[in-house]
Write an enzyme that holds these catalytic residues in place. Sequence first.
Site, PDB file in Angstrom:
ATOM      1  N   CYS A  86      -2.367  -0.475   7.398  1.00 14.78           N
ATOM      2  CA  CYS A  86      -1.550   0.718   7.883  1.00 14.78           C
ATOM      3  C   CYS A  86      -1.640   1.334   8.752  1.00 14.78           C
ATOM      4  O   CYS A  86      -0.746   2.204   8.608  1.00 14.78           O
ATOM      5  CB  CYS A  86      -2.433   1.420   6.285  1.00 14.78           C
ATOM      6  SG  CYS A  86      -2.167   0.824   4.408  1.00 14.78           S
TER       7      CYS A  86
ATOM      8  N   GLU B 279       0.703   3.576   1.691  1.00 15.83           N
ATOM      9  CA  GLU B 279       1.107   3.847   2.961  1.00 15.83           C
ATOM     10  C   GLU B 279       2.550   3.240   3.593  1.00 15.83           C
ATOM     11  O   GLU B 279       3.498   4.219   4.245  1.00 15.83           O
ATOM     12  CB  GLU B 279       0.562   4.217   4.237  1.00 15.83           C
ATOM     13  CG  GLU B 279      -0.867   5.410   3.956  1.00 15.83           C
ATOM     14  CD  GLU B 279      -1.926   4.237   3.589  1.00 15.83           C
ATOM     15  OE1 GLU B 279      -3.477   4.518   3.383  1.00 15.83           O
ATOM     16  OE2 GLU B 279      -2.120   3.579   2.106  1.00 15.83           O
TER      17      GLU B 279
ATOM     18  N   CYS C 290      -6.119   1.801   5.822  1.00 12.12           N
ATOM     19  CA  CYS C 290      -7.032   0.687   5.898  1.00 12.12           C
ATOM     20  C   CYS C 290      -5.619  -0.263   7.896  1.00 12.12           C
ATOM     21  O   CYS C 290      -5.339   1.150   8.456  1.00 12.12           O
ATOM     22  CB  CYS C 290      -6.720  -0.375   4.923  1.00 12.12           C
ATOM     23  SG  CYS C 290      -5.045  -1.013   5.378  1.00 12.12           S
TER      24      CYS C 290
ATOM     25  N   HIS D  21       0.464  -1.243   0.281  1.00 12.33           N
ATOM     26  CA  HIS D  21       0.374   0.029  -0.367  1.00 12.33           C
ATOM     27  C   HIS D  21       0.916   2.016   0.101  1.00 12.33           C
ATOM     28  O   HIS D  21       2.495   1.349   0.804  1.00 12.33           O
ATOM     29  CB  HIS D  21      -0.745  -0.316   1.087  1.00 12.33           C
ATOM     30  CG  HIS D  21      -1.488  -1.245   1.066  1.00 12.33           C
ATOM     31  ND1 HIS D  21      -2.646  -0.885   1.852  1.00 12.33           N
ATOM     32  CD2 HIS D  21      -1.824  -1.967   0.862  1.00 12.33           C
ATOM     33  CE1 HIS D  21      -3.607  -2.116   1.675  1.00 12.33           C
ATOM     34  NE2 HIS D  21      -3.494  -2.656   0.994  1.00 12.33           N
TER      35      HIS D  21
END
Length: 149
Positions: free
Chosen positions: A89, A58, A86, A56
Amino acid sequence: MITPFDDSYFMKKALQEAEAAYDKGEVPVGAIIVHKNQIIARAHNLTETLTDVTAHAEMQAFTAAADFLGGKYLKECVLYVTLEPCQMCAGASYWAQIDKIVYGASELERGFVNLKTTLHPKTKVVSGVLEKECSQLLKRFFVEKRNLN
């Protein structure tokens, strides 16, 4: 005194990263990390490119920022991300001890807010920064994706 380095300024930089993800066929989420008004990390989703569900935006940004700072803690840092993080993260932000998270679009199904994921006690959260722009890019991506199938 008005500073050009406000949340909108940095979210626009995160949106540039989201556009880069979009251009690669990735879900268009972009993230940057700022330390003392300096961008120290830029990233976007790479889950398809790397065939890695943890890639992701992040997570990529956390790794780059920690490398830049030479340590695992991101104190005095701000994460700007175009979509609400999410659970994974948000959990990583807890361990990184990031000072502040600023996000654009909300993620009602998988975001950390509705899932009640715990952040570090000192982490501040600001939501809805350039929400319209962040949401529109995501919607455009998924409309195009559905039309291709």
